[in-house]
Motif scaffolding. Structure first.
Motif, PDB file in Angstrom:
ATOM      1  N   UNK A   1     -19.328   8.606  -5.370  1.00 45.48           N
ATOM      2  CA  UNK A   1     -18.807   7.384  -4.796  1.00 45.48           C
ATOM      3  C   UNK A   1     -17.326   7.233  -5.106  1.00 45.48           C
ATOM      4  N   UNK A   2     -16.952   7.491  -6.348  1.00 40.22           N
ATOM      5  CA  UNK A   2     -15.568   7.324  -6.759  1.00 40.22           C
ATOM      6  C   UNK A   2     -14.667   8.341  -6.068  1.00 40.22           C
ATOM      7  N   UNK A   3     -15.116   9.571  -5.941  1.00 37.74           N
ATOM      8  CA  UNK A   3     -14.331  10.610  -5.277  1.00 37.74           C
ATOM      9  C   UNK A   3     -14.149  10.260  -3.800  1.00 37.74           C
ATOM     10  N   UNK A   4     -15.161   9.732  -3.190  1.00 36.71           N
ATOM     11  CA  UNK A   4     -15.102   9.376  -1.774  1.00 36.71           C
ATOM     12  C   UNK A   4     -14.055   8.271  -1.540  1.00 36.71           C
ATOM     13  N   UNK A   5     -14.009   7.272  -2.401  1.00 33.13           N
ATOM     14  CA  UNK A   5     -13.016   6.196  -2.270  1.00 33.13           C
ATOM     15  C   UNK A   5     -11.603   6.728  -2.437  1.00 33.13           C
ATOM     16  N   UNK A   6     -11.422   7.590  -3.419  1.00 29.30           N
ATOM     17  CA  UNK A   6     -10.099   8.145  -3.678  1.00 29.30           C
ATOM     18  C   UNK A   6      -9.612   8.935  -2.469  1.00 29.30           C
ATOM     19  N   UNK A   7     -10.533   9.701  -1.878  1.00 30.44           N
ATOM     20  CA  UNK A   7     -10.172  10.485  -0.691  1.00 30.44           C
ATOM     21  C   UNK A   7      -9.795   9.602   0.483  1.00 30.44           C
ATOM     22  N   UNK A   8     -10.546   8.534   0.701  1.00 26.73           N
ATOM     23  CA  UNK A   8     -10.241   7.647   1.826  1.00 26.73           C
ATOM     24  C   UNK A   8      -8.951   6.875   1.572  1.00 26.73           C
ATOM     25  N   UNK A   9      -8.669   6.523   0.329  1.00 29.35           N
ATOM     26  CA  UNK A   9      -7.405   5.844   0.007  1.00 29.35           C
ATOM     27  C   UNK A   9      -6.219   6.775   0.238  1.00 29.35           C
ATOM     28  N   UNK A  10      -6.366   8.021  -0.166  1.00 30.92           N
ATOM     29  CA  UNK A  10      -5.292   8.997   0.052  1.00 30.92           C
ATOM     30  C   UNK A  10      -5.060   9.227   1.542  1.00 30.92           C
ATOM     31  N   UNK A  11      -6.127   9.343   2.288  1.00 32.16           N
ATOM     32  CA  UNK A  11      -6.015   9.528   3.729  1.00 32.16           C
ATOM     33  C   UNK A  11      -5.348   8.316   4.375  1.00 32.16           C
ATOM     34  N   UNK A  12      -5.728   7.134   3.959  1.00 32.96           N
ATOM     35  CA  UNK A  12      -5.105   5.908   4.485  1.00 32.96           C
ATOM     36  C   UNK A  12      -3.619   5.874   4.163  1.00 32.96           C
ATOM     37  N   UNK A  13      -3.258   6.240   2.945  1.00 32.83           N
ATOM     38  CA  UNK A  13      -1.850   6.250   2.548  1.00 32.83           C
ATOM     39  C   UNK A  13      -1.051   7.245   3.375  1.00 32.83           C
ATOM     40  N   UNK A  14      -1.619   8.408   3.635  1.00 31.43           N
ATOM     41  CA  UNK A  14      -0.933   9.424   4.452  1.00 31.43           C
ATOM     42  C   UNK A  14      -0.738   8.919   5.876  1.00 31.43           C
ATOM     43  N   UNK A  15      -1.747   8.281   6.441  1.00 31.90           N
ATOM     44  CA  UNK A  15      -1.649   7.776   7.811  1.00 31.90           C
ATOM     45  C   UNK A  15      -0.598   6.670   7.909  1.00 31.90           C
ATOM     46  N   UNK A  16      -0.623   5.727   6.989  1.00 29.88           N
ATOM     47  CA  UNK A  16       0.347   4.635   7.008  1.00 29.88           C
ATOM     48  C   UNK A  16       1.761   5.163   6.817  1.00 29.88           C
ATOM     49  N   UNK A  17       1.961   6.065   5.886  1.00 29.08           N
ATOM     50  CA  UNK A  17       3.278   6.645   5.649  1.00 29.08           C
ATOM     51  C   UNK A  17       3.782   7.390   6.875  1.00 29.08           C
ATOM     52  N   UNK A  18       2.917   8.132   7.525  1.00 31.09           N
ATOM     53  CA  UNK A  18       3.303   8.864   8.733  1.00 31.09           C
ATOM     54  C   UNK A  18       3.707   7.913   9.845  1.00 31.09           C
ATOM     55  N   UNK A  19       2.952   6.844  10.034  1.00 33.23           N
ATOM     56  CA  UNK A  19       3.291   5.865  11.068  1.00 33.23           C
ATOM     57  C   UNK A  19       4.619   5.177  10.773  1.00 33.23           C
ATOM     58  N   UNK A  20       4.850   4.824   9.526  1.00 31.84           N
ATOM     59  CA  UNK A  20       6.116   4.193   9.163  1.00 31.84           C
ATOM     60  C   UNK A  20       7.291   5.145   9.366  1.00 31.84           C
ATOM     61  N   UNK A  21       7.095   6.407   9.074  1.00 29.64           N
ATOM     62  CA  UNK A  21       8.157   7.397   9.260  1.00 29.64           C
ATOM     63  C   UNK A  21       8.481   7.581  10.741  1.00 29.64           C
ATOM     64  N   UNK A  22       7.485   7.490  11.589  1.00 27.87           N
ATOM     65  CA  UNK A  22       7.707   7.636  13.024  1.00 27.87           C
ATOM     66  C   UNK A  22       8.372   6.414  13.635  1.00 27.87           C
ATOM     67  N   UNK A  23       8.017   5.229  13.192  1.00 25.35           N
ATOM     68  CA  UNK A  23       8.523   3.992  13.775  1.00 25.35           C
ATOM     69  C   UNK A  23       9.858   3.589  13.164  1.00 25.35           C
ATOM     70  N   UNK A  24      10.105   3.886  11.901  1.00 29.51           N
ATOM     71  CA  UNK A  24      11.309   3.437  11.195  1.00 29.51           C
ATOM     72  C   UNK A  24      12.624   3.759  11.889  1.00 29.51           C
ATOM     73  N   UNK A  25      12.928   5.018  12.192  1.00 30.09           N
ATOM     74  CA  UNK A  25      14.225   5.341  12.771  1.00 30.09           C
ATOM     75  C   UNK A  25      14.418   4.840  14.200  1.00 30.09           C
ATOM     76  N   UNK A  26      13.354   4.470  14.884  1.00 24.26           N
ATOM     77  CA  UNK A  26      13.454   4.035  16.273  1.00 24.26           C
ATOM     78  C   UNK A  26      13.988   2.610  16.381  1.00 24.26           C
ATOM     79  N   UNK A  27      13.780   1.786  15.362  1.00 23.49           N
ATOM     80  CA  UNK A  27      14.216   0.403  15.425  1.00 23.49           C
ATOM     81  C   UNK A  27      15.731   0.303  15.370  1.00 23.49           C
ATOM     82  N   UNK A  28      16.279  -0.703  16.015  1.00 20.81           N
ATOM     83  CA  UNK A  28      17.719  -0.919  16.002  1.00 20.81           C
ATOM     84  C   UNK A  28      18.059  -2.058  15.060  1.00 20.81           C
TER      85      UNK A  28
END
Length: 91
Positions: A1-28
């Motif tokens: 159970x604990x390993x599964x949560x850690x994996x999903x948290x890491x995956x969520x962090x990677x997805x959010x970071x990737x989205x922020x990196x894609x959207x960040x430079x586009x804003x004026x």
């Protein structure tokens, strides 16, 4: 159970970071509370690093900036108002 949560948290962090990196430079850049009245005007500085010229403060791009040459203090940068300006309010 604990390993599964850690994996999903890491995956969520990677997805959010990737989205922020894609959207960040586009804003004026936007001036706080109103239009950017210096956008596109020339700028002058006491000194400037060759890659980070004074004109970067008025280009509207959040990814560029001005940097003084060396460690001279005080240093400053300001827009060179190309035309008369009228302010209707102050903050």
């Amino acid at each position: 159970m604990r390993i599964r949560r850690r994996g999903s948290r890491c995956l969520s962090a990677v997805i959010v970071t990737s989205l922020l990196a894609l959207v960040g430079p586009v804003t004026t850049a936007h001036a706080a509370g109103g239009p950017n009245i210096a956008l596109g005007d020339k700028a002058s500085a006491s000194s400037a690093h060759s890659e980070y010229a004074a004109g970067n403060i008025t280009d509207g791009d959040q990814g560029t900036y001005w940097q003084s040459a060396g460690s001279d203090f005080p240093s400053g940068c300001r827009p060179t108002w190309g035309r008369p300006r009228t302010w209707t309010r102050s903050s």
